[in-house]
Scaffold this active site. Structure first.
Site, PDB file in Angstrom:
ATOM      1  N   ASP A  99       0.554  -0.952  -0.076  1.00  0.00           N
ATOM      2  CA  ASP A  99      -0.307   0.105   0.099  1.00  0.00           C
ATOM      3  C   ASP A  99       0.570   0.953   0.405  1.00  0.00           C
ATOM      4  OD1 ASP A  99      -2.439   1.707   0.239  1.00  0.00           O
ATOM      5  OD2 ASP A  99      -2.476   0.709   2.142  1.00  0.00           O
ATOM      6  N   GLY A 100       0.689   1.799  -1.552  1.00  0.00           N
ATOM      7  CA  GLY A 100       2.182   3.155  -1.634  1.00  0.00           C
ATOM      8  C   GLY A 100       1.220   3.890  -2.323  1.00  0.00           C
ATOM      9  N   LYS A 101       0.492   3.986  -2.391  1.00  0.00           N
ATOM     10  CA  LYS A 101       0.006   4.716  -3.748  1.00  0.00           C
ATOM     11  C   LYS A 101       0.654   5.379  -4.623  1.00  0.00           C
ATOM     12  CE  LYS A 101      -3.849   5.093  -0.197  1.00  0.00           C
ATOM     13  NZ  LYS A 101      -3.677   3.602   1.108  1.00  0.00           N
ATOM     14  N   ARG A 102       1.411   5.189  -5.135  1.00  0.00           N
ATOM     15  CA  ARG A 102       2.356   5.476  -5.788  1.00  0.00           C
ATOM     16  C   ARG A 102       1.643   6.229  -7.125  1.00  0.00           C
ATOM     17  NH1 ARG A 102       4.840   5.538  -1.138  1.00  0.00           N
ATOM     18  NH2 ARG A 102       6.818   4.993  -1.179  1.00  0.00           N
TER      19      ARG A 102
END
Lengths: 294, 294
Positions: A99-102
């Site tokens: 979960d990094g929402k890059r």
């Protein structure tokens, strides 16, 4: 093996739709556990705690979702802990939804893809099976993550937080909201990636806190996996969870982080309390899915 | 000291509006420089190369913008290099605009804020003066970054990549595009943060590749700093750069990464070529700003 196919196979094997979120909130890691470490041994405490969590929950979970922010906040020590946790997840043959929402322009998104998925012979620094991404930049920022069928992404469509409507619920001239427009893009990006399971490698993130949006978004993306945060601690509803699944009782992954990692009973029964919390969450979700058929 | 005030002061002191982007593309770091290191010493090569870059460019630059993706792609070794580069930037008293485009729900955004800005006595793991953020999640995900006047954010409004229009140019019922709506939100978030310089701590990212959008977005956010990527290597125009500045010849920061880090002349004159590239970029931008008055 194709990411979505592997994930659906795991749902069958485990009879589970539960994702265990790995969010090491420092203040909530039990004092009784921290006692065995030096006071500033962030890497030791976090990786030690989560290693035990993985050991007692992996039989109930389809996948694990480390939230990078909770590692980054400890700087290099936190990132070392993340690497240790990822290595342990690999030993346990667990799927990792990072979960990094890059999000970035194409050449930079390609660098993030190398960071989490690797490239050719070059292994990933933070090896993951899938990554959450934010698609505000459009398809340039999405395609670098879809170079191998063995990896997937979950695109933010309708997030679980109170202010998610500020932009996501705004309606375009066509009548569709930004979230619905994002869902239509997810459907299009997903189509060429659909595997034998009937699901593709471009999934969506939709919060359980917005039950009124879930059913319509599910219909918009019938072949996408939906990652559902916000059930439990954030107040998400069973109704939203139910609507996230397809008729086949599959296609959604319900995340629980705080509810599993930090049960009140830990002080009495230790990691056994975490095992029970994961088992209960899995059964709770399966009961909701079974209700579809009634 | 207040972030935007500090940045504007730096513009005056250096007579510069140039931000040097630190994007360590591995394949472009000159072979002649790599020769002094073991073949897999990513941390040594990257931090060594960028330390020299900082030494020869800091007198021409208002700030430096490390792009985290290009460090993350090397895993822990890359993050170690980032820590070393940040320490050197501190020694040189440089301002750091961290390009991470982070975004998440409130409690997680707070963890990112700790990672880059620190909290109270707890120092940041990756100390930065400002951070680029993506506001798809609305104000919950923005406010945790605005707890101290000493730090700023740059919100993605109109990005420089070819597909940025897919969502950002779509028009809502009101007639405003998503980018314009984001700009209006930036103006609102920025207002309570305006300092003595007349600029606030909530800036915007607008690519130089879309000159037709720049002037209107500048008017929408008169008191926000605009961080402008895409000039040079990505084909952005002088017209866009000009339109990003206010009447006072301030308020915009023009980023150059590849154009400065990897000049063709490096093989002949080494880091002197990088110094000249930074000096030329600064003067080029100042000439464009001066044209405003003609």
């Amino acid at each position: 093996m194709h990411f979505a196919d592997r994930l659906i196979q795991r749902c069958h094997e485990r009879n589970s739709r539960l994702v265990v979120g790995l969010d090491p909130h420092w203040d909530r890691i039990p004092a009784s556990f921290k006692r065995g470490f030096a006071p500033d041994d962030y890497c030791g405490v976090i990786s030690g705690f989560l290693t035990h969590v993985i050991d007692v929950t992996h039989e109930h979970a389809v996948a694990f979702k480390p939230q990078i922010a909770f590692f980054e906040q400890f700087g290099l020590a936190g990132m070392e802990a993340l690497v240790k946790v990822l290595a342990h997840l690999r030993v346990r043959h667990c799927l990792v939804l990072m979960d990094g929402k890059r999000n970035d322009i194409g050449s930079t998104a390609a660098a993030y893809a190398r960071a989490f998925f690797g490239q050719g012979d070059q292994p990933a620094g933070f090896p993951s099976d899938a990554l959450t991404v934010n698609a505000y930049l459009g398809s340039d920022g999405i395609k670098p993550f879809l170079q191998s069928p063995n990896h997937g992404i979950f695109v933010l469509v309708k997030t679980s937080n109170p202010s998610s409507g500020e932009f996501q619920d705004m309606k375009f001239g066509s009548g569709a909201s930004l979230a619905q427009t994002m869902a239509a893009a997810v459907r299009q990006w997903n189509e060429p990636t659909i595997g034998e399971s009937g699901y593709g490698n471009v999934g969506a993130v939709i919060g359980a806190t917005y039950p009124e949006h879930m059913a319509a978004l599910r219909r918009e993306m019938p072949c996408s996996l939906i990652l559902v945060p916000g059930y439990g601690a954030q107040g998400g509803s069973a109704q939203a969870v139910k609507a996230a699944f397809n008729e086949d009782g599959l296609g959604a992954l319900i995340n629980s982080s705080r509810g599993i990692l930090f049960p009140a009973e830990f002080e009495k029964t230790g990691f056994e309390a975490i095992r029970e919390a994961a088992c209960d969450a899995r059964e709770d979700i399966n009961r909701i899915v079974a209700l579809r058929d009634l």
